[in-house]
Design a protein around this motif. Structure first.
Motif, PDB file in Angstrom:
ATOM      1  N   PRO A   1       0.429  -1.304   0.398  1.00  0.00           N
ATOM      2  CA  PRO A   1      -0.149  -0.212  -0.157  1.00  0.00           C
ATOM      3  C   PRO A   1       1.274   1.516   0.198  1.00  0.00           C
ATOM      4  O   PRO A   1       0.875   2.325  -0.581  1.00  0.00           O
ATOM      5  CB  PRO A   1      -0.710  -0.384   1.376  1.00  0.00           C
ATOM      6  N   GLU A   2       2.099   0.969   0.436  1.00  0.00           N
ATOM      7  CA  GLU A   2       2.944   2.859   1.530  1.00  0.00           C
ATOM      8  C   GLU A   2       3.563   3.063  -0.545  1.00  0.00           C
ATOM      9  O   GLU A   2       3.800   4.171  -0.717  1.00  0.00           O
ATOM     10  CB  GLU A   2       3.758   2.431   1.845  1.00  0.00           C
ATOM     11  N   THR A   3       4.032   1.090  -1.034  1.00  0.00           N
ATOM     12  CA  THR A   3       5.115   1.933  -2.707  1.00  0.00           C
ATOM     13  C   THR A   3       3.266   2.462  -3.584  1.00  0.00           C
ATOM     14  O   THR A   3       3.602   2.922  -4.180  1.00  0.00           O
ATOM     15  CB  THR A   3       4.890   0.844  -2.832  1.00  0.00           C
ATOM     16  N   VAL A   4       2.755   1.928  -3.482  1.00  0.00           N
ATOM     17  CA  VAL A   4       1.097   1.888  -4.147  1.00  0.00           C
ATOM     18  C   VAL A   4       1.253   3.416  -3.798  1.00  0.00           C
ATOM     19  O   VAL A   4       1.056   4.424  -5.144  1.00  0.00           O
ATOM     20  CB  VAL A   4      -0.024   1.219  -3.638  1.00  0.00           C
ATOM     21  N   ALA A   5       0.727   4.283  -3.188  1.00  0.00           N
ATOM     22  CA  ALA A   5       0.162   5.182  -2.961  1.00  0.00           C
ATOM     23  C   ALA A   5       1.296   6.393  -2.630  1.00  0.00           C
ATOM     24  O   ALA A   5       1.034   7.611  -3.632  1.00  0.00           O
ATOM     25  CB  ALA A   5       0.584   5.565  -1.199  1.00  0.00           C
ATOM     26  N   CYS A   6       2.747   5.786  -3.411  1.00  0.00           N
ATOM     27  CA  CYS A   6       3.920   6.882  -3.339  1.00  0.00           C
ATOM     28  C   CYS A   6       3.875   7.315  -4.617  1.00  0.00           C
ATOM     29  O   CYS A   6       3.386   6.477  -6.289  1.00  0.00           O
ATOM     30  CB  CYS A   6       5.097   5.902  -3.375  1.00  0.00           C
ATOM     31  N   ASP A   7       4.218   8.644  -5.117  1.00  0.00           N
ATOM     32  CA  ASP A   7       3.869   8.836  -6.781  1.00  0.00           C
ATOM     33  C   ASP A   7       5.467   8.769  -7.212  1.00  0.00           C
ATOM     34  O   ASP A   7       5.947   9.510  -8.577  1.00  0.00           O
ATOM     35  CB  ASP A   7       3.877  10.362  -5.745  1.00  0.00           C
ATOM     36  N   ALA A   8       6.489   8.425  -6.792  1.00  0.00           N
ATOM     37  CA  ALA A   8       7.776   8.685  -7.617  1.00  0.00           C
ATOM     38  C   ALA A   8       8.013   7.574  -8.475  1.00  0.00           C
ATOM     39  O   ALA A   8       7.063   6.691  -8.894  1.00  0.00           O
ATOM     40  CB  ALA A   8       8.635   7.693  -6.616  1.00  0.00           C
ATOM     41  N   ARG A   9       8.747   8.102  -9.375  1.00  0.00           N
ATOM     42  CA  ARG A   9       8.770   7.151 -10.732  1.00  0.00           C
ATOM     43  C   ARG A   9      10.208   7.401 -10.762  1.00  0.00           C
ATOM     44  O   ARG A   9      11.126   8.356 -10.907  1.00  0.00           O
ATOM     45  CB  ARG A   9       7.755   8.331 -11.779  1.00  0.00           C
ATOM     46  N   LEU A  10      10.866   6.496 -11.776  1.00  0.00           N
ATOM     47  CA  LEU A  10      11.865   6.282 -12.235  1.00  0.00           C
ATOM     48  C   LEU A  10      11.989   6.712 -13.309  1.00  0.00           C
ATOM     49  O   LEU A  10      11.459   6.079 -14.253  1.00  0.00           O
ATOM     50  CB  LEU A  10      12.601   5.111 -12.131  1.00  0.00           C
ATOM     51  N   VAL A  11      13.035   7.714 -13.614  1.00  0.00           N
ATOM     52  CA  VAL A  11      13.203   7.894 -15.079  1.00  0.00           C
ATOM     53  C   VAL A  11      14.148   7.642 -16.136  1.00  0.00           C
ATOM     54  O   VAL A  11      15.258   7.708 -15.091  1.00  0.00           O
ATOM     55  CB  VAL A  11      12.889   9.701 -15.409  1.00  0.00           C
ATOM     56  N   VAL A  12      14.834   6.387 -16.677  1.00  0.00           N
ATOM     57  CA  VAL A  12      16.206   6.959 -16.930  1.00  0.00           C
ATOM     58  C   VAL A  12      16.537   7.700 -17.657  1.00  0.00           C
ATOM     59  O   VAL A  12      16.859   7.998 -18.692  1.00  0.00           O
ATOM     60  CB  VAL A  12      16.132   5.544 -17.520  1.00  0.00           C
TER      61      VAL A  12
END
Length: 361
Positions: free
Chosen positions: A70-81
């Motif tokens: 749940p805490e990961t799903v709620a997190c807005d972080a997105r990896l950009v290469v």
């Protein structure tokens, strides 16, 4: 980072969070710019790393269950290469990549896989304040948190695998171990760790170093190894890349053919290299029956649990220090890769990206 233990002076979650807070005006609800410095020949590690980026951004939990927490799903972080490039064997080009990381505002770097490149890269990234996580660099030097405060890795150091090798020799009552190794950061570190481990077991070792890729250097190292003893040294640990194996094989066979022998190959050869039909007679003599370890991640010939069992235990303890990623990376499911993967390094690359993504939440 409360409750998260740190390892080797590096707590990845805490450092990534602090960096993101400092660099992202909107807090953690922003893109995490990452550079991937991985081996592209073969490209399995790169495929696995890109797969991990895709899975984390989609919160696809089919490989890493924590992606669906749940805490990961709620997190807005997105990896950009920001960059995917091959920096395995070139310390100079790795150094150039570190300047691009600083200029481009990268938040973190995943790589490199080899120890020598990782050491150079870690020093530069420390100057720029950019965290680094290596999939598979094993040099004991990288365990020094005072030198490398922003470095983390998903693999224990050479000091872990060496006692398992010594225990194997004690159990089998094998004689003197000769160590033929490259003189780079990886080879020197592993040779030193093996020497210490054998000394602790009151076992004798003889070692000789060579410069990888220099014609005749590996053969000269084998000759030097034999000159140090009055009888042939035929129980040998070989730390070499594939390009040096032929020389080592020819030199050893000339001295040990027909005698009791055992060869341990550390991070030397891939399964494809071993099974290739064009191996020379000397290479076949060396490879047939050799104990191949792929150094650390998997004892591919299963050394009766000595190396594999020791490494798995160390791996579990080490990974517990990196938040939320707690499964052995060598056994990650890489079946989705577009080519037959080397599950050892592909698994490490996947999990390095996974650890970075989870630490960003």
């Amino acid at each position: 980072a409360k409750g998260v233990s740190c390892h080797m002076g590096m707590c990845l979650r805490r450092r990534v969070l602090l960096l993101l807070v400092a660099t992202c005006p909107g807090g953690l609800s922003s893109d995490v710019r990452v550079g991937l410095l991985l081996h592209l020949d073969p490209p399995d590690s790169a495929y696995a790393a890109l797969l991990a980026v895709r899975d984390f951004n989609a919160r696809n939990a089919s490989v890493i269950p924590e992606f669906g927490a749940p805490e990961t799903v709620a997190c807005d972080a997105r990896l950009v290469v920001e960059e995917l490039t091959d920096k395995q064997g070139s310390e100079y080009t790795a150094l150039l990549a570190s300047t691009r990381a600083e200029a481009g505002g990268w938040h973190a770097v995943v790589g490199a896989s080899r120890s020598g490149t990782s050491i150079v890269l870690a020093r530069a990234l420390t100057v720029y304040g950019i965290p680094q996580i290596s999939p598979s660099a094993t040099s004991a030097q990288l365990s020094d948190g005072s030198q490398f405060p922003l470095f983390a890795r998903l693999i224990p150091s050479d000091m872990v695998i060496a006692p398992a090798v010594a225990a194997l020799f004690v159990d089998r009552s094998w004689p003197l171990l000769g160590i033929v190794h490259m003189d780079d950061a990886f080879g020197a570190s592993l040779a030193e760790a093996l020497a210490h481990a054998f000394a602790a077991e009151a076992l004798e070792t003889t070692s000789s170093a060579f410069r990888s890729g220099v014609a005749g250097a590996a053969a000269a190292a084998v000759a030097d190894l034999q000159l140090q003893r009055t009888s042939p040294v035929c129980f040998v640990a070989v730390v070499a890349w594939e390009g040096d194996v032929s020389e080592v094989a020819t030199a050893l066979r000339a001295r040990c053919s027909g005698k009791p022998r055992q060869v341990l190959l550390f991070d030397a050869v891939s399964s494809a290299f071993v099974s290739a039909p064009n191996r020379t007679a000397d290479e076949r003599w060396l490879l047939d029956g050799a104990l191949r370890t792929s150094h650390g991640p998997v004892a591919t010939e299963a050394l009766d649990g000595f190396i594999q069992g020791t490494w798995r235990g160390a791996s579990a303890a080490h990974l517990a220090s990196i938040p939320k990623v707690t499964h052995p990376p060598a056994w990650v499911n890489t079946s989705a890769l577009p080519s037959e993967p080397d599950t050892t390094y592909a698994g490490f690359a996947y999990d390095a990206v996974a650890a970075l993504g989870l630490a960003s939440c």
